[in-house]
Design a protein around this motif. Structure first.
Motif, PDB file in Angstrom:
ATOM      1  N   ARG A  81      26.603 -15.640 -23.794  1.00  0.00           N
ATOM      2  CA  ARG A  81      26.993 -14.235 -23.830  1.00  0.00           C
ATOM      3  C   ARG A  81      28.324 -13.952 -23.867  1.00  0.00           C
ATOM      4  N   THR A 106      29.698  -8.051 -25.442  1.00  0.00           N
ATOM      5  CA  THR A 106      29.449  -6.919 -24.773  1.00  0.00           C
ATOM      6  C   THR A 106      31.247  -6.641 -24.440  1.00  0.00           C
ATOM      7  N   THR A 133      26.190  -9.201 -17.521  1.00  0.00           N
ATOM      8  CA  THR A 133      25.677  -9.507 -18.963  1.00  0.00           C
ATOM      9  C   THR A 133      26.639 -10.427 -19.806  1.00  0.00           C
TER      10      THR A 133
END
Length: 220
Positions: A81, A106, A133
């Motif tokens: 991520r 993100t 995240t």
């Protein structure tokens, strides 16, 4: 490909670009009379080049049983991520090319400014989710002058829950003093940077530098 040279002393892990396209574009950005439009485009270009190099070591995971028009094959995907943390406001100048490369990333905005008298970084905004995240975060900060803003941003991200090895800094230009400050505080954080100037003025500007990146990006 933004070729870089790696330095281990006195900076820790710093990757300084030696690519002709990076160095020639940086020369243009230094010019005092460069229009804001050209400055913004130059920052985006350098951001793309530096991020390309910084992402070279990202791991891949196999994706089996895919089908091309001709035959079945095993492909690769990035299993991490990805996050981008632009330091407001100048860091937003690097965000567009970053999202062009990783559109699903993100975005973690951090608001920091440098006090003109003390030259200390002051936090005024943080948009970090409650839980981590991202597995790898690129801090977007066009200039590392005193290094105070970058150090403060790294502290915020580490407090959030990341480790130093999960963070990389993308920066167009730094000073010797500023880069050393960052790597002394956080020696495991990699920095990918266009060039490093030796001098820092008593007001905290890189010399010869390229001025205030935020002012030049937004014509303020």
């Amino acid at each position: 490909m933004a070729s870089t040279t790696s330095s281990t002393a006195p900076f820790g892990t710093v990757h300084i670009s030696n690519h002709p396209l990076v160095l020639s574009k940086l020369t243009q950005l230094r010019l005092h009379d460069l229009p804001a439009k050209d400055f913004r485009e130059g920052i985006k270009f350098l951001g793309s080049m530096l991020l390309y190099e910084a992402s070279r070591s990202i791991p891949l995971a196999d994706v089996p049983n895919l089908q091309s028009p001709v035959a079945e094959f095993t492909g690769q995907t990035i299993p991490l991520r990805i996050g981008f943390s632009p330091i407001l406001r100048a860091g937003t100048g690097l965000l567009e090319p970053a999202l062009d490369m990783f559109p699903d990333a993100t975005v973690l905005h951090l608001g920091l400014f440098r006090d003109k008298v003390t030259l200390q970084a002051i936090e005024y905004y943080s948009k970090l989710p409650t839980e981590v995240t991202a597995d790898l975060v690129f801090v977007l900060d066009p200039l590392i002058a005193t290094g105070g803003t970058a150090v403060a941003a790294l502290g915020m991200l580490l407090e959030w829950g990341l480790t130093q090895s999960q963070i990389k800094i993308i920066s167009v230009l730094g000073s010797t003093e500023g880069v050393k400050h960052v790597t002394t505080e956080y020696p495991e954080v990699e920095i990918f940077i266009g060039a490093i100037d030796e001098q820092l003025t008593d007001k905290g500007y890189i010399s010869p530098g390229l001025g205030d990146a935020g002012d030049r990006l937004f014509s303020t």
